[in-house]
Scaffold this active site. Structure first.
Site: not given
Length: 269
Positions: A2-3
């Site tokens: 996850p960014e």
DNA sequence: CGGGGTTCCTGGCCGC
DNA sequence: TGCGGCCAGGAACCCC
């Protein structure tokens, strides 16, 4: 992994689920990375915000405003629903006063949970020194240029540092550098290239949010669904395939211990 | 205090 | 089929 776009997608789904709910009980996996979870007991969620890759769930408590900080690491997932019946990778769970549970699963335990007085992020060094949000007006081409040129480290290393701009990880760093036509190992930016990179970062990140994030393996939305942005990647993970701009075979190298894909022909130092 | 190196973790995949 | 070895990598942490 996850960014910013993935965390923002999760935030948007989580906020309406949690607003107004109080935490009546909590459990944490016995590791210092997660044990703070129990400190949320007694608080009531008022909102869920995001800074970079960090989720900030605001809590009103008897001791004043606090926030539950969650970093999803590489493999973290959040979901809301029935009481967790174990699960080999459950790292934390919170019982809500309406009977639902918020659960945090994280296979590789690169995630982290903290509860701090609202806004006091000293115990999370990266969050405390986080650069501007990419969509904030403070994130200008001039800020990007000055910030990058203040260090001699490779451009990609600086993008991953979270200090130049918040929320960029390996996927979107490669995507934005490809789109801007800049070599990941470049060390200085002129005004024109700084403007191109700023625009590329904003575009790549906002498009990814619009497509629900990038699901390559582990990332899931709060409802378990996958993102769709993985179908739109133009550079990350495409080493050995032709560049979609010039046809050159995309190269792979390692920068700052991160796998890096780029085009030798159209990304210039 | 910037920067370099190390560490945390486990599932998936590859080659034999 | 089994298994050793390698890879993925964000950020805390330690040290100079």
């Amino acid at each position: 992994m996850p960014e910013l776009p993935e965390v923002e997608t999760i935030r948007a789904q989580l906020a309406p689920e949690l607003r107004g709910a109080a935490v009546t009980d909590a459990w944490a996996f016995p590791s210092a990375k997660f044990t703070d979870a129990v400190l949320a007991v007694g608080g009531r969620f008022t909102d869920v915000r995001r800074r970079g890759k960090y989720l900030l769930a605001d809590l009103d408590t008897g001791d004043g405003p606090a926030e539950l900080v969650i970093h999803l690491g590489m493999t973290g997932r959040l979901s809301v629903g029935a009481p967790p019946r174990g699960g080999a990778h459950l790292r934390a769970s919170w019982t809500l006063d309406d009977g639902r549970h918020l659960r945090f699963d994280d296979v590789r335990r690169f995630g982290r949970v903290a509860v701090v007085p609202r806004g006091e992020h000293g115990s999370l060094p990266t969050l405390a020194a986080l650069g501007p949000e990419p969509f904030d007006e403070a994130f200008t081409a001039e800020h990007l240029r000055a910030s990058v040129n203040a260090s001699r480290r490779a451009l990609k290393t600086q993008l991953l540092s979270q200090r130049v701009v918040a929320g960029v990880g390996n996927i979107y760093a490669d995507e934005a550098l490809w789109r801007a036509g800049i070599h990941p190992a470049a060390r200085r930016l002129g005004p024109a290239r700084a403007a191109a990179l700023r625009d590329a970062l904003v575009a790549v990140l906002s498009e990814a949010i619009a497509h629900g994030g990038t699901t390559l393996r582990d990332y899931r939305q709060v409802d378990g669904g996958e993102g769709r942005n993985q179908l739109r990647l133009e550079c990350y993970g495409r080493h050995g395939l032709p560049c979609r701009r010039c046809g050159e075979t995309l190269a792979r190298t390692v920068i700052d211990a991160r796998s890096t894909t780029y085009c030798r022909r159209c990304q210039r130092r």
